[in-house]
Motif scaffolding. Structure first.
Motif, PDB file in Angstrom:
ATOM      1  N   GLY A  38      18.507  -9.168 -26.223  1.00  0.00           N
ATOM      2  CA  GLY A  38      19.400  -9.404 -27.092  1.00  0.00           C
ATOM      3  C   GLY A  38      20.472  -8.465 -27.016  1.00  0.00           C
ATOM      4  O   GLY A  38      20.765  -7.601 -26.055  1.00  0.00           O
ATOM      5  N   PHE A  39      21.459  -8.397 -28.353  1.00  0.00           N
ATOM      6  CA  PHE A  39      22.531  -7.700 -28.259  1.00  0.00           C
ATOM      7  C   PHE A  39      22.565  -6.327 -28.801  1.00  0.00           C
ATOM      8  O   PHE A  39      23.460  -5.742 -29.063  1.00  0.00           O
ATOM      9  CB  PHE A  39      23.688  -8.602 -29.016  1.00  0.00           C
ATOM     10  N   SER A  40      21.550  -6.099 -29.208  1.00  0.00           N
ATOM     11  CA  SER A  40      21.199  -4.741 -29.679  1.00  0.00           C
ATOM     12  C   SER A  40      20.109  -3.969 -29.032  1.00  0.00           C
ATOM     13  O   SER A  40      19.520  -4.517 -28.234  1.00  0.00           O
ATOM     14  CB  SER A  40      20.405  -4.896 -31.254  1.00  0.00           C
ATOM     15  N   ALA A  75       9.480  -2.057  -6.564  1.00  0.00           N
ATOM     16  CA  ALA A  75       8.657  -3.556  -6.369  1.00  0.00           C
ATOM     17  C   ALA A  75       9.529  -4.607  -6.375  1.00  0.00           C
ATOM     18  O   ALA A  75       9.294  -5.521  -5.673  1.00  0.00           O
ATOM     19  CB  ALA A  75       7.401  -3.311  -7.260  1.00  0.00           C
ATOM     20  N   GLU A  76      10.259  -4.857  -7.426  1.00  0.00           N
ATOM     21  CA  GLU A  76      11.390  -5.995  -7.694  1.00  0.00           C
ATOM     22  C   GLU A  76      12.211  -6.043  -6.545  1.00  0.00           C
ATOM     23  O   GLU A  76      12.301  -7.152  -6.035  1.00  0.00           O
ATOM     24  CB  GLU A  76      11.928  -5.856  -8.921  1.00  0.00           C
ATOM     25  N   MET A  77      12.883  -5.110  -6.218  1.00  0.00           N
ATOM     26  CA  MET A  77      14.030  -4.993  -5.069  1.00  0.00           C
ATOM     27  C   MET A  77      13.485  -5.506  -3.576  1.00  0.00           C
ATOM     28  O   MET A  77      13.869  -6.263  -3.047  1.00  0.00           O
ATOM     29  CB  MET A  77      14.581  -3.867  -4.863  1.00  0.00           C
ATOM     30  N   VAL A  78      12.146  -5.178  -3.276  1.00  0.00           N
ATOM     31  CA  VAL A  78      11.532  -5.304  -2.027  1.00  0.00           C
ATOM     32  C   VAL A  78      11.068  -6.962  -2.033  1.00  0.00           C
ATOM     33  O   VAL A  78      11.343  -7.631  -1.402  1.00  0.00           O
ATOM     34  CB  VAL A  78      10.133  -4.483  -1.959  1.00  0.00           C
ATOM     35  N   THR A  79      10.484  -7.338  -3.278  1.00  0.00           N
ATOM     36  CA  THR A  79      10.118  -8.751  -3.400  1.00  0.00           C
ATOM     37  C   THR A  79      11.423  -9.729  -3.314  1.00  0.00           C
ATOM     38  O   THR A  79      11.279 -10.603  -2.501  1.00  0.00           O
ATOM     39  CB  THR A  79       9.519  -8.928  -5.013  1.00  0.00           C
ATOM     40  N   PHE A  80      12.610  -9.203  -3.865  1.00  0.00           N
ATOM     41  CA  PHE A  80      13.584  -9.957  -3.895  1.00  0.00           C
ATOM     42  C   PHE A  80      14.390 -10.153  -2.835  1.00  0.00           C
ATOM     43  O   PHE A  80      14.990 -11.005  -2.227  1.00  0.00           O
ATOM     44  CB  PHE A  80      14.725  -9.679  -5.156  1.00  0.00           C
ATOM     45  N   VAL A 103      19.451  -8.314  -9.836  1.00  0.00           N
ATOM     46  CA  VAL A 103      18.184  -8.215 -10.251  1.00  0.00           C
ATOM     47  C   VAL A 103      17.912  -7.038 -11.071  1.00  0.00           C
ATOM     48  O   VAL A 103      17.232  -7.040 -12.034  1.00  0.00           O
ATOM     49  CB  VAL A 103      17.085  -8.301  -9.012  1.00  0.00           C
ATOM     50  N   VAL A 104      18.302  -5.850 -10.497  1.00  0.00           N
ATOM     51  CA  VAL A 104      18.256  -4.599 -11.276  1.00  0.00           C
ATOM     52  C   VAL A 104      19.150  -4.734 -12.556  1.00  0.00           C
ATOM     53  O   VAL A 104      18.467  -4.236 -13.694  1.00  0.00           O
ATOM     54  CB  VAL A 104      19.026  -3.455 -10.405  1.00  0.00           C
ATOM     55  N   PHE A 105      20.245  -5.255 -12.485  1.00  0.00           N
ATOM     56  CA  PHE A 105      20.887  -5.473 -13.994  1.00  0.00           C
ATOM     57  C   PHE A 105      20.082  -6.498 -14.965  1.00  0.00           C
ATOM     58  O   PHE A 105      20.001  -6.169 -16.097  1.00  0.00           O
ATOM     59  CB  PHE A 105      22.352  -6.127 -14.059  1.00  0.00           C
ATOM     60  N   LEU A 106      19.437  -7.287 -14.463  1.00  0.00           N
ATOM     61  CA  LEU A 106      18.845  -8.639 -15.314  1.00  0.00           C
ATOM     62  C   LEU A 106      17.442  -7.838 -15.779  1.00  0.00           C
ATOM     63  O   LEU A 106      17.171  -8.268 -16.890  1.00  0.00           O
ATOM     64  CB  LEU A 106      18.767  -9.954 -14.773  1.00  0.00           C
ATOM     65  N   LEU A 107      16.899  -7.150 -15.088  1.00  0.00           N
ATOM     66  CA  LEU A 107      15.490  -7.074 -15.225  1.00  0.00           C
ATOM     67  C   LEU A 107      15.439  -5.550 -16.084  1.00  0.00           C
ATOM     68  O   LEU A 107      14.371  -4.924 -16.288  1.00  0.00           O
ATOM     69  CB  LEU A 107      14.534  -6.973 -14.096  1.00  0.00           C
ATOM     70  N   SER A 108      16.554  -4.862 -16.094  1.00  0.00           N
ATOM     71  CA  SER A 108      16.436  -3.489 -16.630  1.00  0.00           C
ATOM     72  C   SER A 108      16.061  -3.194 -18.067  1.00  0.00           C
ATOM     73  O   SER A 108      15.334  -2.542 -18.514  1.00  0.00           O
ATOM     74  CB  SER A 108      17.802  -2.723 -16.708  1.00  0.00           C
ATOM     75  N   PRO A 109      16.068  -4.344 -19.007  1.00  0.00           N
ATOM     76  CA  PRO A 109      15.693  -4.271 -20.243  1.00  0.00           C
ATOM     77  C   PRO A 109      14.069  -4.446 -20.249  1.00  0.00           C
ATOM     78  O   PRO A 109      13.277  -3.805 -20.898  1.00  0.00           O
ATOM     79  CB  PRO A 109      16.348  -5.426 -21.183  1.00  0.00           C
ATOM     80  N   PHE A 110      13.536  -5.373 -19.221  1.00  0.00           N
ATOM     81  CA  PHE A 110      12.157  -5.646 -19.229  1.00  0.00           C
ATOM     82  C   PHE A 110      11.428  -4.320 -18.599  1.00  0.00           C
ATOM     83  O   PHE A 110      10.257  -3.906 -19.191  1.00  0.00           O
ATOM     84  CB  PHE A 110      12.030  -6.807 -17.995  1.00  0.00           C
ATOM     85  N   ASN A 111      12.166  -3.558 -17.537  1.00  0.00           N
ATOM     86  CA  ASN A 111      11.588  -2.418 -16.983  1.00  0.00           C
ATOM     87  C   ASN A 111      11.545  -1.505 -18.034  1.00  0.00           C
ATOM     88  O   ASN A 111      10.528  -0.526 -17.995  1.00  0.00           O
ATOM     89  CB  ASN A 111      12.379  -1.974 -15.618  1.00  0.00           C
ATOM     90  N   TYR A 112      12.595  -1.353 -18.953  1.00  0.00           N
ATOM     91  CA  TYR A 112      12.622  -0.073 -19.856  1.00  0.00           C
ATOM     92  C   TYR A 112      11.496  -0.265 -20.899  1.00  0.00           C
ATOM     93  O   TYR A 112      10.739   0.488 -21.150  1.00  0.00           O
ATOM     94  CB  TYR A 112      13.897  -0.210 -20.668  1.00  0.00           C
ATOM     95  N   ARG A 113      11.353  -1.588 -21.309  1.00  0.00           N
ATOM     96  CA  ARG A 113      10.162  -1.844 -22.474  1.00  0.00           C
ATOM     97  C   ARG A 113       8.775  -1.570 -21.718  1.00  0.00           C
ATOM     98  O   ARG A 113       7.963  -0.775 -22.077  1.00  0.00           O
ATOM     99  CB  ARG A 113      10.412  -3.122 -22.853  1.00  0.00           C
ATOM    100  N   TYR A 114       8.402  -2.421 -20.627  1.00  0.00           N
ATOM    101  CA  TYR A 114       7.381  -2.336 -20.045  1.00  0.00           C
ATOM    102  C   TYR A 114       6.715  -1.212 -19.263  1.00  0.00           C
ATOM    103  O   TYR A 114       5.584  -0.877 -18.931  1.00  0.00           O
ATOM    104  CB  TYR A 114       7.073  -3.906 -19.314  1.00  0.00           C
ATOM    105  N   SER A 115       7.913  -0.125 -18.819  1.00  0.00           N
ATOM    106  CA  SER A 115       7.296   1.209 -18.451  1.00  0.00           C
ATOM    107  C   SER A 115       6.831   1.897 -19.294  1.00  0.00           C
ATOM    108  O   SER A 115       5.691   2.674 -19.213  1.00  0.00           O
ATOM    109  CB  SER A 115       8.591   1.692 -17.481  1.00  0.00           C
TER     110      SER A 115
END
Length: 151
Positions: A38-40, A75-80, A103-115
């Protein structure tokens, strides 16, 4: 009714609760008050709205989530990188740099939350699922009130 003899609580599957970022103790309350993308900025609740669990277990607790996020990134970087090599067969370092930075830019919100969610669910000793807390009016031992006792 005590937790030992309460069989009426519906057990919520751990993977479903993890994906929805629910409280690890009762699996009913939300950990985050904002969506993943999201934008917030992403905001966490301080306590579970259902069982009153304080999410930040001690000062500096979320620093460990940085290591979990780093593990996710690797893990994401090796996979991609392997996927890019298989799909393109290219030896150009710029292709890999571009793909991996995206990949790092697009998945950073996901990584922040799920870590943080993974830290709460699987890497915090003594924090376990208690199905009896998922009930609407679950009494706390020695308290007699529903969900008002702070941890």
């Amino acid at each position: 009714m005590t937790p030992a003899n309460n069989k009426s609580a519906k057990k919520v599957p751990v993977l479903e609760a993890f994906i929805k970022a629910k409280c690890p103790r009762c699996r009913r309350g939300d950990i985050y008050s904002t969506p993943t993308y999201g934008f917030s900025a992403q905001r966490m609740h301080e306590r579970c709205s259902h069982c009153n669990l304080h999410y930040e277990r001690e000062p500096g607790y979320w620093y460990v989530a940085m290591f979990v996020s780093y593990t996710f990134n690797v893990a994401e970087m090796v996979t991609f990188a392997v996927g890019t090599h298989i799909l393109t067969g290219s030896n150009s370092p710029w292709l890999y740099v571009g793909v991996l930075m995206a990949v790092v830019f697009l998945l950073s919100p996901f990584n922040y939350r799920y870590s943080r969610v993974a830290l709460l669910y699987w890497l915090t000793p003594g924090l376990n699922y208690e199905p009896w807390r998922a009930e609407d009016k679950a009494p706390l031992p020695g308290d007699g009130k529903a969900g008002e006792k702070p941890d």
